[in-house]
Design a protein around this motif. Structure first.
Motif, short mmCIF file in Angstrom:
data_model
loop_
_atom_site.label_atom_id
_atom_site.label_comp_id
_atom_site.label_asym_id
_atom_site.label_seq_id
_atom_site.Cartn_x
_atom_site.Cartn_y
_atom_site.Cartn_z
N GLY A 58 36.72 48.38 58.49
CA GLY A 58 35.49 47.73 58.06
C GLY A 58 34.95 48.35 56.78
N THR A 61 36.57 47.05 53.60
CA THR A 61 35.99 45.79 53.14
C THR A 61 34.63 46.06 52.48
OG1 THR A 61 37.10 44.71 55.01
CG2 THR A 61 35.46 43.43 53.82
N PHE A 85 28.83 43.77 59.84
CA PHE A 85 30.21 43.31 59.96
C PHE A 85 30.22 42.06 60.83
CE2 PHE A 85 30.44 47.87 59.17
CZ PHE A 85 31.24 47.87 58.04
N ARG A 86 30.83 40.99 60.31
CA ARG A 86 30.79 39.68 60.99
C ARG A 86 32.14 39.24 61.53
NH1 ARG A 86 25.74 37.30 61.31
NH2 ARG A 86 26.96 35.42 61.41
N GLY A 87 33.21 39.76 61.00
CA GLY A 87 34.53 39.32 61.44
C GLY A 87 35.60 40.31 61.00
N MET A 88 36.77 40.14 61.56
CA MET A 88 37.88 41.04 61.25
C MET A 88 38.66 40.54 60.04
SD MET A 88 39.32 42.08 65.00
CE MET A 88 38.85 40.65 65.98
N VAL A 89 39.24 41.49 59.33
CA VAL A 89 40.09 41.21 58.19
C VAL A 89 41.50 41.63 58.57
CG1 VAL A 89 40.59 41.80 55.78
CG2 VAL A 89 38.21 41.55 56.55
N ASP A 93 45.02 38.44 54.47
CA ASP A 93 43.76 37.75 54.18
C ASP A 93 43.40 37.92 52.70
OD1 ASP A 93 43.41 36.87 56.76
OD2 ASP A 93 41.68 38.15 57.20
N ILE A 95 40.20 37.98 50.44
CA ILE A 95 38.76 38.18 50.59
C ILE A 95 38.06 37.88 49.26
CG2 ILE A 95 36.95 39.85 51.19
CD1 ILE A 95 38.86 39.05 53.52
N ASN A 117 36.67 35.29 54.10
CA ASN A 117 38.13 35.20 54.03
C ASN A 117 38.55 33.84 53.48
OD1 ASN A 117 38.03 33.34 56.17
ND2 ASN A 117 38.65 34.83 57.71
N ASP A 122 32.69 34.33 57.07
CA ASP A 122 32.09 35.59 56.67
C ASP A 122 32.69 36.74 57.45
OD1 ASP A 122 30.02 35.07 54.71
OD2 ASP A 122 28.93 34.02 56.29
N VAL A 123 33.09 37.79 56.74
CA VAL A 123 33.55 39.00 57.40
C VAL A 123 32.53 40.12 57.23
CG1 VAL A 123 35.99 38.40 57.35
CG2 VAL A 123 35.02 39.66 55.44
#
Length: 140
Positions: A58, A61, A85-89, A93, A95, A117, A122-123
């Motif tokens: 995280g 990112t 943090f909203r999502g995984m990368v 991916d 970004i 992504n 939203d990540v």
């Protein structure tokens, strides 16, 4: 030359798109940060942890969000980050980093930032406070 201090509330900084996330990116970040959690570099360990695949750190990112402000290092610096943090990368991916000016005064500019992504998900979302150098006062 585009200047951050000439940006007006509601305007966006130029978008930054990162190259596809690679395993090497994450291995290098693990070494630099000291975060050797294998869910970031070893496929089997990520799956054992219940993840579909390796995920980016995280903080990797989040750290990349600073690239939005790098062109303006002569005008000031990032004073504060407030990130959610909203999502995984995942590996591969792409970004995209975005920032929109929401408030400004003589000392600071405040930006809503996010990283999305390639699917538009939203990540990261957050706020960045950019502190202006005193010798730039009045140049905005």
């Amino acid at each position: 030359m585009s200047r951050l201090l000439r940006c007006h509330v509601g305007e966006e900084l130029p978008i930054v798109t990162l190259p596809p996330v690679s395993r090497l990116d994450l291995i290098k970040y693990a070494g630099a940060s000291g975060d050797y959690n294998p869910i970031h570099t070893v496929d089997d360990e990520a799956k054992k942890a219940g993840l579909p695949a390796i995920i980016a750190h995280g903080m990797w990112t989040m750290g990349n969000l600073a690239k939005l402000f790098t062109p303006y290092h002569e005008e000031g610096f990032i004073q504060d980050y407030q990130i959610r943090f909203r999502g995984m990368v995942f590996l591969g991916d792409i970004i995209t980093l975005k920032a929109r000016l929401t408030e400004e005064n003589v000392q600071y500019s405040t930006f809503k930032v996010n990283a999305v992504n390639q699917n538009g998900v939203d990540v990261i979302k957050g706020i960045v406070t950019f502190a202006k150098y005193k010798d730039n006062e009045g140049s905005s």
